[in-house]
Design an enzyme around this catalytic site. Structure first.
Site, PDB file in Angstrom:
ATOM      1  N   ASP A 139     -14.517 -41.354  54.695  1.00 61.33           N
ATOM      2  CA  ASP A 139     -14.353 -41.135  53.266  1.00 61.33           C
ATOM      3  C   ASP A 139     -13.344 -42.155  52.733  1.00 61.33           C
ATOM      4  O   ASP A 139     -12.684 -42.859  53.489  1.00 61.33           O
ATOM      5  CB  ASP A 139     -13.966 -39.698  52.941  1.00 61.33           C
ATOM      6  CG  ASP A 139     -12.653 -39.268  53.576  1.00 61.33           C
ATOM      7  OD1 ASP A 139     -11.897 -40.131  54.023  1.00 61.33           O
ATOM      8  OD2 ASP A 139     -12.399 -38.050  53.621  1.00 61.33           O
ATOM      9  N   SER A 140     -13.248 -42.233  51.434  1.00 59.02           N
ATOM     10  CA  SER A 140     -12.546 -43.356  50.796  1.00 59.02           C
ATOM     11  C   SER A 140     -11.041 -43.164  50.664  1.00 59.02           C
ATOM     12  O   SER A 140     -10.322 -44.102  50.380  1.00 59.02           O
ATOM     13  CB  SER A 140     -13.117 -43.573  49.397  1.00 59.02           C
ATOM     14  OG  SER A 140     -12.762 -42.496  48.547  1.00 59.02           O
ATOM     15  N   PHE A 179      -9.999 -38.080  48.038  1.00 51.50           N
ATOM     16  CA  PHE A 179      -9.561 -36.687  48.080  1.00 51.50           C
ATOM     17  C   PHE A 179      -8.048 -36.604  48.217  1.00 51.50           C
ATOM     18  O   PHE A 179      -7.397 -35.784  47.564  1.00 51.50           O
ATOM     19  CB  PHE A 179     -10.232 -35.950  49.248  1.00 51.50           C
ATOM     20  CG  PHE A 179      -9.776 -34.513  49.370  1.00 51.50           C
ATOM     21  CD1 PHE A 179     -10.384 -33.522  48.623  1.00 51.50           C
ATOM     22  CD2 PHE A 179      -8.737 -34.161  50.206  1.00 51.50           C
ATOM     23  CE1 PHE A 179      -9.957 -32.196  48.719  1.00 51.50           C
ATOM     24  CE2 PHE A 179      -8.305 -32.850  50.315  1.00 51.50           C
ATOM     25  CZ  PHE A 179      -8.926 -31.862  49.572  1.00 51.50           C
ATOM     26  N   ASP A 227     -13.049 -43.132  44.568  1.00 55.23           N
ATOM     27  CA  ASP A 227     -13.274 -42.349  43.366  1.00 55.23           C
ATOM     28  C   ASP A 227     -12.036 -41.530  43.059  1.00 55.23           C
ATOM     29  O   ASP A 227     -11.167 -41.342  43.900  1.00 55.23           O
ATOM     30  CB  ASP A 227     -14.470 -41.409  43.560  1.00 55.23           C
ATOM     31  CG  ASP A 227     -14.219 -40.388  44.675  1.00 55.23           C
ATOM     32  OD1 ASP A 227     -13.831 -40.811  45.779  1.00 55.23           O
ATOM     33  OD2 ASP A 227     -14.393 -39.179  44.437  1.00 55.23           O
ATOM     34  N   GLN A 265     -18.868 -37.500  40.412  1.00 56.74           N
ATOM     35  CA  GLN A 265     -17.897 -36.512  39.955  1.00 56.74           C
ATOM     36  C   GLN A 265     -18.389 -35.878  38.645  1.00 56.74           C
ATOM     37  O   GLN A 265     -19.547 -36.023  38.284  1.00 56.74           O
ATOM     38  CB  GLN A 265     -16.529 -37.182  39.781  1.00 56.74           C
ATOM     39  CG  GLN A 265     -15.931 -37.711  41.065  1.00 56.74           C
ATOM     40  CD  GLN A 265     -15.448 -36.610  41.994  1.00 56.74           C
ATOM     41  OE1 GLN A 265     -15.378 -35.439  41.622  1.00 56.74           O
ATOM     42  NE2 GLN A 265     -15.108 -36.981  43.220  1.00 56.74           N
ATOM     43  N   ASP A 289     -20.020 -32.250  55.195  1.00 56.38           N
ATOM     44  CA  ASP A 289     -18.844 -32.304  56.061  1.00 56.38           C
ATOM     45  C   ASP A 289     -17.830 -31.285  55.578  1.00 56.38           C
ATOM     46  O   ASP A 289     -17.783 -30.967  54.393  1.00 56.38           O
ATOM     47  CB  ASP A 289     -18.213 -33.703  56.059  1.00 56.38           C
ATOM     48  CG  ASP A 289     -17.406 -33.965  54.794  1.00 56.38           C
ATOM     49  OD1 ASP A 289     -16.183 -33.708  54.802  1.00 56.38           O
ATOM     50  OD2 ASP A 289     -17.989 -34.419  53.780  1.00 56.38           O
ATOM     51  N   CYS A 296     -25.034 -17.391  71.474  1.00 54.09           N
ATOM     52  CA  CYS A 296     -24.571 -18.770  71.285  1.00 54.09           C
ATOM     53  C   CYS A 296     -24.660 -19.535  72.611  1.00 54.09           C
ATOM     54  O   CYS A 296     -24.289 -19.006  73.673  1.00 54.09           O
ATOM     55  CB  CYS A 296     -23.136 -18.790  70.767  1.00 54.09           C
ATOM     56  SG  CYS A 296     -22.503 -20.460  70.439  1.00 54.09           S
ATOM     57  N   CYS A 310     -23.018 -22.442  73.188  1.00 52.29           N
ATOM     58  CA  CYS A 310     -21.914 -23.390  73.320  1.00 52.29           C
ATOM     59  C   CYS A 310     -21.190 -23.194  74.651  1.00 52.29           C
ATOM     60  O   CYS A 310     -21.311 -22.161  75.308  1.00 52.29           O
ATOM     61  CB  CYS A 310     -20.932 -23.260  72.154  1.00 52.29           C
ATOM     62  SG  CYS A 310     -19.797 -21.860  72.260  1.00 52.29           S
ATOM     63  N   CYS A 364     -18.935 -19.971  74.789  1.00 50.61           N
ATOM     64  CA  CYS A 364     -19.607 -18.679  74.939  1.00 50.61           C
ATOM     65  C   CYS A 364     -20.293 -18.522  76.288  1.00 50.61           C
ATOM     66  O   CYS A 364     -20.504 -17.392  76.748  1.00 50.61           O
ATOM     67  CB  CYS A 364     -20.612 -18.484  73.811  1.00 50.61           C
ATOM     68  SG  CYS A 364     -19.831 -18.142  72.214  1.00 50.61           S
ATOM     69  N   HIS A 366     -16.702 -23.575  69.723  1.00 42.09           N
ATOM     70  CA  HIS A 366     -17.656 -22.551  69.282  1.00 42.09           C
ATOM     71  C   HIS A 366     -17.969 -22.681  67.793  1.00 42.09           C
ATOM     72  O   HIS A 366     -19.145 -22.670  67.403  1.00 42.09           O
ATOM     73  CB  HIS A 366     -17.121 -21.143  69.553  1.00 42.09           C
ATOM     74  CG  HIS A 366     -17.938 -20.089  68.873  1.00 42.09           C
ATOM     75  ND1 HIS A 366     -19.193 -19.731  69.303  1.00 42.09           N
ATOM     76  CD2 HIS A 366     -17.695 -19.365  67.736  1.00 42.09           C
ATOM     77  CE1 HIS A 366     -19.694 -18.818  68.478  1.00 42.09           C
ATOM     78  NE2 HIS A 366     -18.804 -18.570  67.530  1.00 42.09           N
TER      79      HIS A 366
END
Length: 396
Positions: free
Chosen positions: A90-91, A94, A169, A219, A293, A331, A333, A336, A362
């Site tokens: 990401d840029s 945020f 942004d 945005q 994400d 599950c 994973c 688990c 998990h």
């Protein structure tokens, strides 16, 4: 770069494939967040084993530590972290808001209440100042002053070498006034134009490097006209794909994302930034987003909160102390299939690092698998029934 598969009847959702220099991403797909070139407490090899198709890292944090030049010298983000698959960055946009306004990890998703052009979290100091050229900010690490512009963001992200990166942004909150939102949309459009120009220059000057795709970020907060205007403006710049960003009212997530995706080209991928709760993922897929994400699966795991088909529960609860069963019987994973709730309860309560690692494995597998199941359900025509049944069970 992107091919569309099957479309979801009566909605904007679809399956597809994003092709990158480091492999394909079958969509819809959840992209786990490895902010500092790592998913906290989990080896990249484990992320591959649990089914992650790509990882997303943060340009702001990697710029501060260890430095984008070091990652460039290492051969790029994937080589640096021993991750062979596709990567996103990401840029830093945020962090401009979250650190600037003192909100850290979360932003208000409630549009009611205060409206102000200079929003600041209670008891916090502003670490970033936005102007039309860029952002000046203080490092949260050591207090040093730095300057991000669209050109600097592109330079950093080219050095990081991710397959997919985002234009710089300005992210606003739902508490900003309508007037400020209008100014911000114009600013983000101007920054996007500068990002495209710098991206083209860097692509030419670094011709020996793998090609990097650039996504524009839409945005506009909760305003339909601003969202649609922002989307049209970015489409005209010829981006390889698009991110849907900003703080969005949870109750209107599907409506707002649909406004944007109705304006975006069908043959370009769409990424919904920072969304990771199950109901929001269903909404985002149905509204036409291809990738997602969010830090949430790993962040809540570190305090013992885990996902099951019948909802969340916390491993620190006393009930887990003598439960010699997996978190989730269904599950697949590593956690688990090898460990019990009782053991995880012990690790989390005693703050052993292995507890956070196993809980994170998990949670990431749970969310990655859920979006994979959505993709399969679109392909076989059962998405609506799958959504209704799954959400009814999870939120009972």
């Amino acid at each position: 770069m992107f091919t569309v598969g099957k479309e979801l009847e009566g909605a904007l959702g679809r399956t597809g494939t994003i092709t990158t220099p480091h492999g394909e991403i079958r969509t819809p797909a959840f992209i786990p967040v490895g902010t500092r070139a790592t998913v906290k407490g989990v080896l990249p090899e484990s992320m591959a084993e649990l089914g992650a198709q790509a990882l997303l890292a943060n340009a702001y944090h990697l710029y501060l530590q260890p430095g984008a030049d070091i990652i460039d010298e290492a051969g790029g983000l994937g080589a640096f972290m021993n991750w062979p698959g596709p990567t996103f960055t990401d840029s830093g946009g945020f962090q401009v808001l979250s650190l600037g306004a003192g909100f850290k990890k979360t932003l208000s998703m409630d549009a009611t209440g205060v409206e102000a052009d200079d929003v600041i979290a209670p008891g916090k100091d502003r670490l970033a100042k936005v102007d039309d050229d860029g952002v000046t900010f203080k490092s949260h690490v050591d207090g040093t002053r730095h300057r991000f512009t669209p050109e600097v963001s592109m330079q950093i992200q080219h050095q990081l070498g991710a397959d997919i990166m985002f234009a710089f942004d300005e992210l606003t909150t739902l508490m900003n006034t309508r007037g400020y939102q209008e100014q911000s949309i114009a600013r983000t459009q101007a920054w996007a134009e500068r990002c495209v120009t710098e991206h083209e220059r860097l692509t030419e000057s670094r011709a020996g490097k793998p090609h990097q795709a650039l996504f524009g970020v839409v945005q506009g907060a909760q305003h339909e006209d601003l969202r649609r205007t922002a989307a049209r403006g970015l489409v005209a710049l010829g981006f390889d794909g698009f991110g849907v960003g900003g703080a969005i009212e949870k109750e209107r997530l599907g409506t707002i994302v649909s406004w944007v995706n109705e304006e975006l080209p069908v043959d370009k991928p769409r990424h919904l930034l920072g969304i990771g709760e199950p109901d929001d993922l269903f909404t985002g897929v149905e509204a036409g987003c291809d990738t997602f994400d969010c830090v949430n699966p790993s962040r809540v795991a570190r305090s013992g909160r885990v996902y099951t088909p019948t909802g969340h529960f916390n491993l620190t609860w006393a009930a887990s102390k003598r439960e010699f069963i997996p978190i989730d019987d269904d599950c697949d994973c590593y956690t688990c299939t090898h460990y019990t709730r009782a053991y995880l309860h012990h690790l989390i309560k005693t703050r052993e690092m292995a507890g956070s690692t196993l809980a994170t494995i998990h949670n990431e597998r749970f969310i990655v698998r859920l979006v994979d199941q959505m993709r399969d359900a679109i392909d076989d025509g059962t998405f609506k029934d799958f959504k209704a049944d799954w959400l009814a069970r999870f939120y009972t």
